[in-house]
Design an enzyme around this catalytic site. Structure first.
Site, PDB file in Angstrom:
ATOM      1  N   LYS A 133     -10.536 -14.392 -11.532  1.00 34.53           N
ATOM      2  CA  LYS A 133      -9.147 -14.817 -11.355  1.00 34.53           C
ATOM      3  C   LYS A 133      -8.909 -15.077  -9.880  1.00 34.53           C
ATOM      4  O   LYS A 133      -9.425 -14.358  -9.028  1.00 34.53           O
ATOM      5  CB  LYS A 133      -8.193 -13.715 -11.814  1.00 34.53           C
ATOM      6  CG  LYS A 133      -8.078 -13.623 -13.314  1.00 34.53           C
ATOM      7  CD  LYS A 133      -6.705 -13.085 -13.709  1.00 34.53           C
ATOM      8  CE  LYS A 133      -6.661 -12.810 -15.184  1.00 34.53           C
ATOM      9  NZ  LYS A 133      -6.318 -11.432 -15.492  1.00 34.53           N
ATOM     10  N   HIS A 136      -3.837 -14.128  -6.287  1.00 33.37           N
ATOM     11  CA  HIS A 136      -2.525 -14.764  -6.138  1.00 33.37           C
ATOM     12  C   HIS A 136      -1.560 -13.837  -5.424  1.00 33.37           C
ATOM     13  O   HIS A 136      -1.912 -12.703  -5.094  1.00 33.37           O
ATOM     14  CB  HIS A 136      -1.980 -15.261  -7.480  1.00 33.37           C
ATOM     15  CG  HIS A 136      -1.622 -14.158  -8.421  1.00 33.37           C
ATOM     16  ND1 HIS A 136      -0.400 -13.552  -8.425  1.00 33.37           N
ATOM     17  CD2 HIS A 136      -2.359 -13.566  -9.380  1.00 33.37           C
ATOM     18  CE1 HIS A 136      -0.394 -12.618  -9.344  1.00 33.37           C
ATOM     19  NE2 HIS A 136      -1.564 -12.601  -9.944  1.00 33.37           N
ATOM     20  N   HIS A 139      -1.051 -10.108  -5.719  1.00 29.88           N
ATOM     21  CA  HIS A 139      -1.983  -9.116  -5.180  1.00 29.88           C
ATOM     22  C   HIS A 139      -1.794  -8.865  -3.680  1.00 29.88           C
ATOM     23  O   HIS A 139      -2.493  -8.050  -3.095  1.00 29.88           O
ATOM     24  CB  HIS A 139      -3.433  -9.522  -5.462  1.00 29.88           C
ATOM     25  CG  HIS A 139      -3.911  -9.075  -6.809  1.00 29.88           C
ATOM     26  ND1 HIS A 139      -4.152  -9.927  -7.842  1.00 29.88           N
ATOM     27  CD2 HIS A 139      -4.172  -7.832  -7.293  1.00 29.88           C
ATOM     28  CE1 HIS A 139      -4.533  -9.251  -8.914  1.00 29.88           C
ATOM     29  NE2 HIS A 139      -4.563  -7.968  -8.606  1.00 29.88           N
TER      30      HIS A 139
HETATM   31  N1  ARG Z   1      -7.213  -4.617 -11.550  1.00 32.25           N
HETATM   32  C1  ARG Z   1      -5.947  -4.049 -11.856  1.00 32.25           C
HETATM   33  C2  ARG Z   1      -4.875  -5.135 -11.846  1.00 32.25           C
HETATM   34  O1  ARG Z   1      -5.030  -6.141 -11.205  1.00 32.25           O
HETATM   35  C3  ARG Z   1      -5.521  -2.977 -10.869  1.00 32.25           C
HETATM   36  C4  ARG Z   1      -6.416  -1.790 -10.796  1.00 32.25           C
HETATM   37  C5  ARG Z   1      -5.753  -0.657 -10.080  1.00 32.25           C
HETATM   38  N2  ARG Z   1      -6.594   0.490  -9.894  1.00 32.25           N
HETATM   39  C6  ARG Z   1      -6.931   1.361 -10.843  1.00 32.25           C
HETATM   40  N3  ARG Z   1      -7.736   2.356 -10.516  1.00 32.25           N
HETATM   41  N4  ARG Z   1      -6.456   1.268 -12.053  1.00 32.25           N
HETATM   42  O2  ARG Z   1      -3.852  -4.949 -12.488  1.00 32.25           O
END
Ligand code: ARG
Length: 573
Positions: A133, A136, A139
């Site tokens: 992805k 964007h 983030h």
């Molecule tokens: N990749 C996930 C997202 O973009 C966030 C992960 C956050 N960290 C975790 N340990 N869950 O929504």
């Protein structure tokens, strides 16, 4: 000892002499953190609120403030007056200027740093992007809040571990491989990068609507990744490389780094022992075929650990990750900088860890933040209404360049400054609100050189630098006369600088970089007010020397503040 520390120590002493028997009175350090700058200087330079003492002393705050003012024996440091529950201090202005400037200039770019974190480790999970992805603007907050918190804790002497918990697991990757095998070519994907992958994924969904059998094929490919099939893994790892290469460009621009990229897939072989442990501790129950941890006592839906088909979930991986991080880094705190939409997930996660009997569950913190919209429009991947972060940053840099071409056509390193300013504008706008508030990004606001913006603060820093260069050229050698810094504008600036180390600690305690953004903006505004009201270089030499010293201190503090929020400070703009 700087003035604030001194006042705090004297206040603690006065409290103890008035009420030697009282329990639970704040010590000097706590008092220092409580000292605030009153809204207007007629109410004093700093104020100590007595509200917290009311319980321990069983007296109203105004009475306490009154008794403290009466007993205050240190008129040579500051005069103390009671007003509405506050003990207001009026400093000896000349001493205050001398001590504050001496403290700032001795520390320079380390002003406000500390050693209280020594021997302690903080893990920060931030940015945590998803494979295949585009990065964007949604983030941006996790990336910059995490990055800033990290700099803040580093500055206070903690050991920090930056973790990018990659989203690199899930059936979508099987679908993507399936789509690639059917319609993709190596060249196309190599060239198009993450965009090409997204296009394949979109096509998969379109075609699967006509041909549902594709879904099974996608699942089959995912199963192959799980089983370690060499072809599936090779393709998947290639997708991952492409994504990370793309993200690296953005991270480079932002100056963001990580110590670990251990993402969801890293925990493939680390979940089994945790699941076994849940079972052994009697926490795992079956519900509609799935295995869950019941959290009804805590008024939460059950935490899903294993699906009916035995597949693990986001939460299962996070459980394994928390245990792994604790065993590996022995953290004193583990912060998760993630949008507030995931609030329930983290409450469940921390509660399950607690039920497992891990006392360190209380050291895990969800540092939540609000949504980002763009020029008043909500962002949604599904509706195609996304703003890619690298596009946004490039555009910010171009806009900054256009402004610089117009305002300072003779600047030698325009490109570099445009990069610093463009990025500063975007980062500042992201870190200028209380993190939990939703924010709207607007070009108007972000790139303004006058309002409360990144470029404004950077410009003030450059203004200080330019003045210092002129002072150097003029060969100013006189001793500073601090009596020339007793005016309101100089004092307002000094008060803010004096409190800056406390702001850093408050920001660390509350996981709130915006407090530093606020403080550095206030300091820039106070400096500009001072700059417009006073001649700096063309006064008496001793007066000029004092004002130059104040300028140097302002430059140092602004630079520290900007660095702590991840913004560069150009010397010329
Ligand atoms: N990749 C996930 C997202 O973009 C966030 C992960 C956050 N960290 C975790 N340990 N869950 O929504």
């Amino acid at each position: 000892m700087d003035m604030l520390t001194r006042i705090a120590a004297l206040t603690a002493e006065t409290l103890a002499s008035l009420w030697p028997e009282a329990q639970g009175l704040p010590g000097a350090e706590e008092i220092r953190g409580l000292l605030s700058v009153p809204p207007n200087p007629e109410m004093g330079d700093y104020a100590f609120p007595c509200f917290r003492l009311a319980k321990a002393l069983r007296m109203g705050p105004p009475v306490i403030a009154g008794k403290l003012a009466q007993a205050w024996p240190h008129a040579e440091v500051a005069r103390a007056e009671a007003l509405s529950g506050y003990l207001n201090f009026f400093l000896n202005r000349e001493n205050f200027a001398r001590e504050t400037l001496t403290a700032v200039l001795a520390a320079g770019e380390n002003y406000g740093s500390g050693t209280e974190g020594q021997g302690k480790t903080i893990c920060l999970d931030y940015s945590s992007i998803n494979i295949a992805k585009r990065f964007h603007i949604g983030h941006l907050s996790t990336t910059m809040i995490g990055h800033s918190l990290r700099r803040i804790y580093d500055f206070l002497g903690y050991k920090t571990v930056g973790i990018n918990h990659l989203g690199d697991w899930g059936t979508q990757f099987g679908k993507m491989i399936c789509a690639y095998k059917m319609w993709g070519t190596k060249e196309e994907v190599e060239q198009g990068g993450v965009d090409a992958l997204t296009a394949l994924y979109v096509r998969f969904h379109e075609e699967a609507e006509q041909n549902p059998a594709l879904e099974d094929e996608g699942r089959a490919w995912f199963k192959k990744i799980e089983d370690g099939d060499p072809e599936a893994l090779a393709i998947f790892n290639w997708f991952k490389d492409l994504t990370l290469k793309d993200a690296a460009k953005t991270y480079d621009l932002l100056g963001v780094t990580f110590d670990s990229y251990a993402g969801e897939s890293f925990y493939n072989d680390k979940m089994e022992p945790v699941i076994q442990e849940l079972r052994d501790k009697g926490l795992l129950v079956q519900s509609e075929g799935a295995w869950v941890v019941d959290l009804s006592e805590d008024n939460m839906p059950p935490c899903l650990i294993l699906k009916k088909d035995g597949a693990t979930l986001y939460a299962t991986r996070d459980l394994a990750a928390a245990v792994y991080r604790h065993n590996t880094y022995h953290f004193d705190k583990c912060l998760y900088v993630v949008a507030y939409q995931q609030d329930l997930h983290f409450r469940q996660l921390f509660r399950v860890l607690e039920k497992m009997g891990y006392p360190w569950a209380k050291d895990c913190v969800h540092v939540a933040f609000g949504m980002v919209s763009f020029e008043g429009q909500a962002l949604s991947t599904r509706k195609g209404n996304t703003v890619h972060l690298d596009d946004l940053l490039q555009e910010a840099i171009e806009k900054a360049l256009a402004i610089i071409e117009e305002k300072s056509p003779d600047l030698p390193n325009k490109e570099e400054v445009a990069r610093q300013v463009g990025i500063g504008a975007v980062v500042y706008s992201d870190l200028s609100n209380n993190r939990i508030k939703d924010i709207d990004f607007s070009w108007e606001r972000a790139l303004n050189f006058d309002g409360e913006t990144g470029p404004y603060v950077q410009y003030t820093h450059a203004r200080c630098c330019s003045l210092l260069r002129k002072a150097e050229e003029a060969g100013l050698t006189a001793e500073a006369d601090y009596a020339s810094l007793t005016d309101d504008e100089s004092q307002a600036l000094l008060r803010l600088m004096g409190r800056f180390p406390d702001v850093i600690r408050e920001a660390a305690d509350k996981y709130e970089p915006s407090m530093i953004t606020r403080a550095v903006t206030d300091i820039a505004q106070a400096y500009n007010k001072f700059y417009y009201e006073h001649r700096i270089l063309d006064g008496e030499p001793a007066e000029a020397a004092a004002r130059v010293a104040l300028t140097r201190a302002a430059r140092d503090v602004i630079r520290v503040g900007l660095r702590l929020i991840g913004i560069e400070a150009p010397e010329r703009m």
